[in-house]
Design a protein around this motif. Sequence first.
Motif, PDB file in Angstrom:
ATOM      1  N   GLY A 172       1.492   7.611  -2.076  1.00 25.81           N
ATOM      2  CA  GLY A 172      -0.152   7.519  -1.734  1.00 25.81           C
ATOM      3  C   GLY A 172      -0.102   8.312  -0.414  1.00 25.81           C
ATOM      4  O   GLY A 172      -1.434   9.170  -0.423  1.00 25.81           O
ATOM      5  N   ILE A 173       0.586   7.801   0.653  1.00 26.34           N
ATOM      6  CA  ILE A 173       0.487   8.515   2.057  1.00 26.34           C
ATOM      7  C   ILE A 173       0.775  10.127   1.751  1.00 26.34           C
ATOM      8  O   ILE A 173       0.198  11.036   2.403  1.00 26.34           O
ATOM      9  CB  ILE A 173       1.622   7.858   3.060  1.00 26.34           C
ATOM     10  CG1 ILE A 173       1.010   6.283   3.101  1.00 26.34           C
ATOM     11  CG2 ILE A 173       1.564   8.678   4.419  1.00 26.34           C
ATOM     12  CD1 ILE A 173       1.925   5.530   3.782  1.00 26.34           C
ATOM     13  N   ALA A 174       1.677  10.253   1.078  1.00 27.33           N
ATOM     14  CA  ALA A 174       2.269  11.736   1.079  1.00 27.33           C
ATOM     15  C   ALA A 174       1.156  12.775   0.341  1.00 27.33           C
ATOM     16  O   ALA A 174       0.815  13.798   0.814  1.00 27.33           O
ATOM     17  CB  ALA A 174       3.550  11.897   0.204  1.00 27.33           C
ATOM     18  N   VAL A 175       0.605  12.010  -0.652  1.00 27.05           N
ATOM     19  CA  VAL A 175      -0.516  12.553  -1.533  1.00 27.05           C
ATOM     20  C   VAL A 175      -1.562  12.993  -0.599  1.00 27.05           C
ATOM     21  O   VAL A 175      -2.099  13.974  -0.552  1.00 27.05           O
ATOM     22  CB  VAL A 175      -0.756  11.800  -2.800  1.00 27.05           C
ATOM     23  CG1 VAL A 175      -2.289  12.482  -3.242  1.00 27.05           C
ATOM     24  CG2 VAL A 175       0.143  12.015  -3.708  1.00 27.05           C
ATOM     25  N   LYS A 176      -1.991  11.925   0.190  1.00 26.46           N
ATOM     26  CA  LYS A 176      -2.808  12.307   1.199  1.00 26.46           C
ATOM     27  C   LYS A 176      -2.720  13.376   2.239  1.00 26.46           C
ATOM     28  O   LYS A 176      -3.674  14.549   2.582  1.00 26.46           O
ATOM     29  CB  LYS A 176      -3.358  11.009   2.008  1.00 26.46           C
ATOM     30  CG  LYS A 176      -4.062   9.885   1.103  1.00 26.46           C
ATOM     31  CD  LYS A 176      -4.421   8.605   2.026  1.00 26.46           C
ATOM     32  CE  LYS A 176      -5.531   8.934   2.847  1.00 26.46           C
ATOM     33  NZ  LYS A 176      -6.178   7.730   3.482  1.00 26.46           N
ATOM     34  N   TYR A 177      -1.584  13.432   2.793  1.00 24.18           N
ATOM     35  CA  TYR A 177      -1.294  14.422   3.528  1.00 24.18           C
ATOM     36  C   TYR A 177      -1.162  15.737   3.159  1.00 24.18           C
ATOM     37  O   TYR A 177      -1.758  16.671   3.798  1.00 24.18           O
ATOM     38  CB  TYR A 177       0.337  14.132   4.364  1.00 24.18           C
ATOM     39  CG  TYR A 177      -0.100  13.179   5.684  1.00 24.18           C
ATOM     40  CD1 TYR A 177      -0.774  13.625   6.778  1.00 24.18           C
ATOM     41  CD2 TYR A 177       0.150  11.746   5.658  1.00 24.18           C
ATOM     42  CE1 TYR A 177      -0.737  12.616   7.894  1.00 24.18           C
ATOM     43  CE2 TYR A 177       0.105  10.762   6.419  1.00 24.18           C
ATOM     44  CZ  TYR A 177      -0.212  11.395   7.747  1.00 24.18           C
ATOM     45  OH  TYR A 177      -0.584  10.484   8.847  1.00 24.18           O
TER      46      TYR A 177
ATOM     47  N   VAL B  73      -9.518  13.780  -1.222  1.00 23.10           N
ATOM     48  CA  VAL B  73      -8.272  12.991  -1.436  1.00 23.10           C
ATOM     49  C   VAL B  73      -7.425  12.710  -0.076  1.00 23.10           C
ATOM     50  O   VAL B  73      -6.976  11.459   0.125  1.00 23.10           O
ATOM     51  CB  VAL B  73      -7.332  13.664  -2.427  1.00 23.10           C
ATOM     52  CG1 VAL B  73      -6.156  13.170  -2.543  1.00 23.10           C
ATOM     53  CG2 VAL B  73      -7.919  13.707  -3.832  1.00 23.10           C
ATOM     54  N   GLY B  74      -7.542  13.704   0.888  1.00 21.91           N
ATOM     55  CA  GLY B  74      -6.769  13.560   2.013  1.00 21.91           C
ATOM     56  C   GLY B  74      -7.442  12.799   3.143  1.00 21.91           C
ATOM     57  O   GLY B  74      -7.270  12.679   4.237  1.00 21.91           O
ATOM     58  N   GLY B  75      -8.920  12.710   2.861  1.00 26.34           N
ATOM     59  CA  GLY B  75     -10.040  12.161   4.062  1.00 26.34           C
ATOM     60  C   GLY B  75      -9.586  10.745   4.487  1.00 26.34           C
ATOM     61  O   GLY B  75      -8.956  10.060   3.606  1.00 26.34           O
TER      62      GLY B  75
ATOM     63  N   ALA C 213      -7.459  13.728 -11.498  1.00 27.29           N
ATOM     64  CA  ALA C 213      -6.407  14.162 -12.045  1.00 27.29           C
ATOM     65  C   ALA C 213      -5.005  14.295 -11.029  1.00 27.29           C
ATOM     66  O   ALA C 213      -3.935  13.986 -11.265  1.00 27.29           O
ATOM     67  CB  ALA C 213      -6.748  15.537 -12.550  1.00 27.29           C
ATOM     68  N   VAL C 214      -5.674  14.728  -9.629  1.00 28.37           N
ATOM     69  CA  VAL C 214      -4.271  14.797  -8.728  1.00 28.37           C
ATOM     70  C   VAL C 214      -3.660  13.428  -8.753  1.00 28.37           C
ATOM     71  O   VAL C 214      -2.486  13.293  -8.490  1.00 28.37           O
ATOM     72  CB  VAL C 214      -4.958  15.489  -7.471  1.00 28.37           C
ATOM     73  CG1 VAL C 214      -3.844  15.067  -6.358  1.00 28.37           C
ATOM     74  CG2 VAL C 214      -5.228  16.764  -7.634  1.00 28.37           C
TER      75      VAL C 214
ATOM     76  N   GLY D 240      -1.319   8.886 -17.134  1.00 25.73           N
ATOM     77  CA  GLY D 240      -1.719   8.509 -15.963  1.00 25.73           C
ATOM     78  C   GLY D 240      -3.004   9.559 -15.401  1.00 25.73           C
ATOM     79  O   GLY D 240      -3.974   9.274 -14.830  1.00 25.73           O
ATOM     80  N   VAL D 241      -2.684  10.815 -15.904  1.00 31.85           N
ATOM     81  CA  VAL D 241      -4.015  11.692 -15.440  1.00 31.85           C
ATOM     82  C   VAL D 241      -5.400  11.626 -16.388  1.00 31.85           C
ATOM     83  O   VAL D 241      -6.290  11.442 -15.782  1.00 31.85           O
ATOM     84  CB  VAL D 241      -3.634  13.381 -15.708  1.00 31.85           C
ATOM     85  CG1 VAL D 241      -4.719  14.448 -15.712  1.00 31.85           C
ATOM     86  CG2 VAL D 241      -2.406  13.750 -14.927  1.00 31.85           C
TER      87      VAL D 241
END
Length: 844
Positions: A448-453, A477-479, A772-773, A816-817
């Motif tokens: 989750g952290i990696a996806v945000k970054y 998503v990264g905000g 979706a991401v 999941g998507v």
Amino acid sequence: MIQNIAQNFGMAWRLTRRELRGGIKGFRIFLACLILGVAAIAAVGSVREALRAGLSSQGAVLLGGDASISFTYRFADEAELAMISDAAVDLSVIADFRSMIVVGEERALTQVKAVDDAYPLYGTARLDPPMPMAAALDGVNGQPGIVMDDLLIDRLGLEVGDSLTLGEIPFVLMAELVSEPDNATGGFGLGPRSILRRSALDGSSLLSEGTLFDSHYRMRLPEGGIGPAYGVLMPALEPNGARWQDARDGAPGMRRLIDRLGAFLVLVGLAGLAVGGVGISAAIRSYLDEKTGTIAILRALGAERRVIFLTYFLQIGTLTLLGLALGVILGALIPALLVPVIAQSLPVSAELTLYPRPLAEAALYGVLAALLFTLWPLARTEEVKAADLFRDAALGSNRLPRPLFIGLCVAILALLVWVAAKFSGMAPLAMWSFIGLGGAFATLVLTGIAVKYAARWLGHRQILRRVPTLRMAFTAVGGPGGEAGAVVLSLGLGLAVLAAVGQIDNNLRGAISRDLPDVAPSFFVVDIQPDQIDAVKARLNGDPFVSRIDTAPMLRGVITQINDRPAGEVAGGHWVIRGDRGLTYSAKPTRTTVVEGEWWPEDYQGRPQISFAAEEAREMGIGIGDQLTINILGRDITGEITSLREVDFSQAGMGFILTMNPFALAGAPHSYIATIYSKQEGEAAILRDLGNAHPNITLISVRDAITQITGLMGQVAAAITYGALATLVTGFVVLMGAAAAGERARTYEAAILKTLGATRAGILVNFAIRSAVLGAAAGVVAVVAGGIAGWAVTHYIMEESFAFDLQNALAIVSGGVAATVLAGLFFAFRPLSAKPARVLRARE
């Protein structure tokens, strides 16, 4: 001090009651997750207890008597029969074997139960058309009667009243066998059941010495007579190879299956509760965020931190009790729906009633999970200060709670693991399940952290400036304050459990067929008499479709002693000493390799020598020079292990754990076994010719056996899959909660975008892309975690080779998507329909 504590508690309880007057708004996801998790565990435990109770109360019916004494490939001799008869009030003697049913040119394998007039001692066999078993087996017009399973009747195209042949004896089909009371003790049969009278086989070779059959002496005993009967009979009969079973554990195989499957499903339910815990934690955090202003006012009015903590702890504790009560009630009611479905696949009826223990266990799991997942966000209430009234503050601080709360969370987690290991009865599996779940949890948090970054980085790339919808989606998503962590964690855990179960399912279903060699035998042929073996070889050697024939003498025996000690003391519970095992004799090694020691000379006639399977010898802790005592047809033969050899059972061909020199078994009645390797187009002629020429022999189709075993594996896998679906439902509820929690932010965001000229379709695509991401990220991590868990279970527990199921993995990622997109879009329509002016004016 005590007075101060009482005052604090009283004030906290008054505040709690006022908070509860507002209803359960903000706690719906909390309650749903808790109810689903507790209900799943309570339902599985209750079904398991209902089946256990059925096994216990119906022990005599399932076994066919208060006690049963069994012999392999022989009946009791006169002295043994006299002892058994003296101990029993009533006695029923049964022979169980495989044979071929012949109708014209059609043949089918059947598992035959040859009974006497006393059968059944307990319970009743159900026939269609209804009639007494004795009348059905009497037959008509001088022909003995037979009753058969409907599957066998349909396969052969028979109707009641039709004639058929079993071995060389004609029978008339009198009825369909709907159910037999003692079916749970029959073990795994390669063919559908037929029942006939044993006296109808007199004079045939079907139960002659050396053929493959088991005899069972079912006894009705006086009240409380099981223990005394065992004490009188078994010291004399056990050295002769007799096996004892009694109604106190009438179907041990069924009991083990129920216990293990139930324990595994409880662990799956705990995984669901862990998924629900994510939703519980998120719901509590969201609720307390909304209460930040209220908490700040209380602090400004002089309320101590402990009073505020206790206020919301009592509020959440009260709602937890409500959720536990509803979950336990639902879990107690679900078995009424599940048991009738399960009963169709099991030969035992469950006793439906209220079982307090599994309900109490489920409630305990629920309490511990609720404590674990609420204590951390509750501890954050201590961080709120009176000054937060003048800031847009929330419980979003990244600071850790006080060490006291961290220690409590660790202690609760340790207690939860210990309880699961204790109650499941499968401590190693429980421990590894929690380790795997913890690893998946940590991986998903990091993901989750990696996806945000990553999303934030992509949102600032030059290449996306020309695609504003995609850029805004990644930036959102990264905000800060995004829902990436909650979505990836909640959905990812549920999908990881489902992915693991999917991989286990695939490997369970495919274990048999995948491990078969490229060239496997078409038939196993048993009960070939010594005077028939040459004729069988002659028929097969001239067949152009047959590429290979292997034959060997066949006996069965029970290893009773190792080095003059009971075999169980030396080898423990190893499968080789549990029951009888096939053995043969040979003058020289055939299709095998001696890896240690030496084979006896071809003309050796000294003391008995044994060649043992090398791998099994290592597992049992025996080797060259050890003495084995084997009971064969009631006679003890003691021999020395002089060689160890490789036995490859994966080739699906002929393999014997134990081989002896020919002189050691000289004169012992025996039959032959053969494996036939043939092209499929030649199988029908082989079945027909050998069946016509030798009616007593039995041909077992390897293809049919694989189909039947695969079907049984599929039933076990299906039960596990249904348990995993409950976890996925919980994950989807958590996902919906996360989407609902972000609805207010999306409404404000949509209002700003509309004001800047964005279209409804563009905003909807924006929301769909970010969903979706997150769904794809959760799905990919779930596939990796589920694959590792599936490999561990398949390799270490099932002891099978593992094959990764790509189709299952793609389905998980796609699911999941789809789940995140659906949840996101479901909560997107109201933000899109809101008027920008009204939304922006409300935020001023």
